[in-house]
Design an enzyme around this catalytic site. Structure first.
Site: not given
Length: 450
Positions: A63, A59-61
């Site tokens: 980014k 997921a947003s890890v």
């Protein structure tokens, strides 16, 4: 450090005996792994168990890893962080935004979830270029002028993935593989779009959400609130990188050893890019930033996607790493309390083993009852802020100021809850006006129907 190993083992033995989490964890200090473990199942249907090398959607890890891809291009003088993005995305209808502002969430780009909800054929799986074309065609308004304020932007990180492709001449997946994953030795890490490619992956940890009507965990494809995972499966950069706790630890080591990014760029990544701007948290280039007197500086990111919750925290002054990957939906506050307990153990502070609350089942209400609550509500403490309640397909949604639209589920005729969050919404009528009260357990706010 042996005492830390003993305490962590005791903590996770208790968690395992109570079956409190479904995921993997790795904790390290000064280059030594203090604890790693896998708990629960990777596939609920086959009962295949999770292993330490099970692969999760980050997921947003993703980014901070996407940000590293951009910084490598800057390090090679193939772009500048202060380039206007129209240099690389010439048709973008939002001029004057820099690459740096995409990285630090000060671009003002509108969020893409609603754009796809309103304008996309849900029978097709979208890719990044589709989002770019929707932005060109519909030109949703900017949220604010560049660098006027900071607001977390998934759209910005999708644009970063497109810039990586434009500058490098490679697909985002291939660029990340050649320039980050292979050099570091992250053999179980890849940009992966399971539904788009229809590919299988060994050791894959399927993500499960809690169906509040059936009272059991199901794949997000099967649950109305989360079925967008199908048609958004090809969107990458803001998410879609898949990895393991051990591979993320290799990434931490490479960043600490300076084998990937030079010290000057890393210093920028770990510094608040817009220190004068008011924001809910400090953000560098792909990292959320903390600085506590006792614990020192920390850089971290968390992620959430239907079925998955991820957490990657690096105490850069103390060389402590906490990596936690989960694939079976649980209460958000409970998960945060587990991470807090781990931190307390590492810093010799009191800790406790949290108790997992039961996930709540929902009641089905007649649409006439739901329709009573539809409208715009003005917050009493901040009258300039509006909360919206809408209904679609006999489902009720709430949109809080500065937040995405969330579905509400009925626990009674006038009380609702948000799935996997410790938040309740109560509706009341004093005979003249309708009110709603939002309570997260520690704070409540009331709004009046206008």
């Amino acid at each position: 450090m042996d005492d830390k190993r003993v305490i962590l083992k005791k903590f996770f033995d208790e968690i395992q005996s109570e079956k409190l989490i479904n995921g993997t964890v790795l904790i390290a200090k000064d280059g030594e792994i203090l604890y790693k473990g896998a708990f629960g199942e990777a596939d609920l249907d086959s009962k295949r168990e999770l292993k330490i090398n099970s692969i999760f959607n980050l997921a947003s890890v993703s980014k901070p890893i996407t940000a590293l891809g951009i910084m490598l291009l800057a390090q090679a003088n193939k772009l500048s962080l202060d380039d206007p993005i129209e240099k690389w995305l010439s048709d973008i209808p939002y001029k004057g935004i820099t690459v740096r502002q995409l990285l630090n969430h000060t671009s003002g780009l509108p969020d893409y979830l609603e754009l796809f909800e309103c304008h996309w054929n849900k029978s097709k799986i979208a890719v990044n270029q589709d989002l770019f074309e929707l932005l060109i065609k519909y030109k949703p308004e900017r949220l604010f002028k560049p660098n006027e304020r900071m607001e977390y932007s998934n759209t910005g990180y999708v644009m970063l993935a497109l810039i990586i492709e434009k500058v490098s001449g490679l697909s985002f997946a291939e660029y990340m593989k050649r320039n980050i994953f292979i050099p570091i030795g992250m053999q179980d890490t890849k940009v992966f779009c399971q539904r788009l490619t229809e590919q299988a992956m060994d050791n894959y940890a399927y993500g499960y959400v809690f169906d509040v009507y059936k009272g059991k965990h199901v794949l997000p494809d099967e649950f109305p609130e989360t079925d967008f995972v199908v048609y958004l499966d090809g969107i990458v950069g803001d998410g879609a990188i898949h990895s393991t706790v051990e591979d993320l630890y290799l990434l931490d080591r490479a960043l600490r050893d300076g084998t990937l990014i030079d010290e000057t760029l890393l210093k920028e990544a770990y510094s608040p890019s817009s220190p004068r701007l008011e924001s809910p948290f400090k953000y560098g280039l792909g990292w959320i930033l903390e600085n506590e007197k006792r614990k020192g500086r920390a850089v971290w990111h968390s992620g959430g996607w239907p079925g998955y919750a991820t957490h990657f925290k690096r105490y850069i002054d103390n060389d402590i790493v906490i990596i936690f990957l989960r694939n079976k939906e649980q209460d958000f506050e409970f998960e945060q309390s587990i991470i807090k307990s781990i931190e307390n153990i590492l810093f010799d502070e009191p800790y406790e083993t949290p108790k997992a609350p039961e996930l709540q089942k929902a009641k089905i209400l007649h649409p006439e009852i739901l329709n009573r609550y539809v409208g715009e509500y003005q917050l009493e403490e901040h009258t300039e802020l509006i909360t919206r309640v809408t209904m679609k397909d006999q489902r009720l949604f709430i949109e809080l100021p500065g937040s995405m639209k969330l579905e509400m589920y009925a626990s009674s005729e006038n009380e609702f809850f948000l799935r996997s969050l410790s938040v309740t919404i109560n509706f009341a009528n004093d005979g003249v006006n309708y009110y709603l009260t939002i309570n997260d357990g520690s704070y409540s706010q009331t709004a009046k129907l206008i």
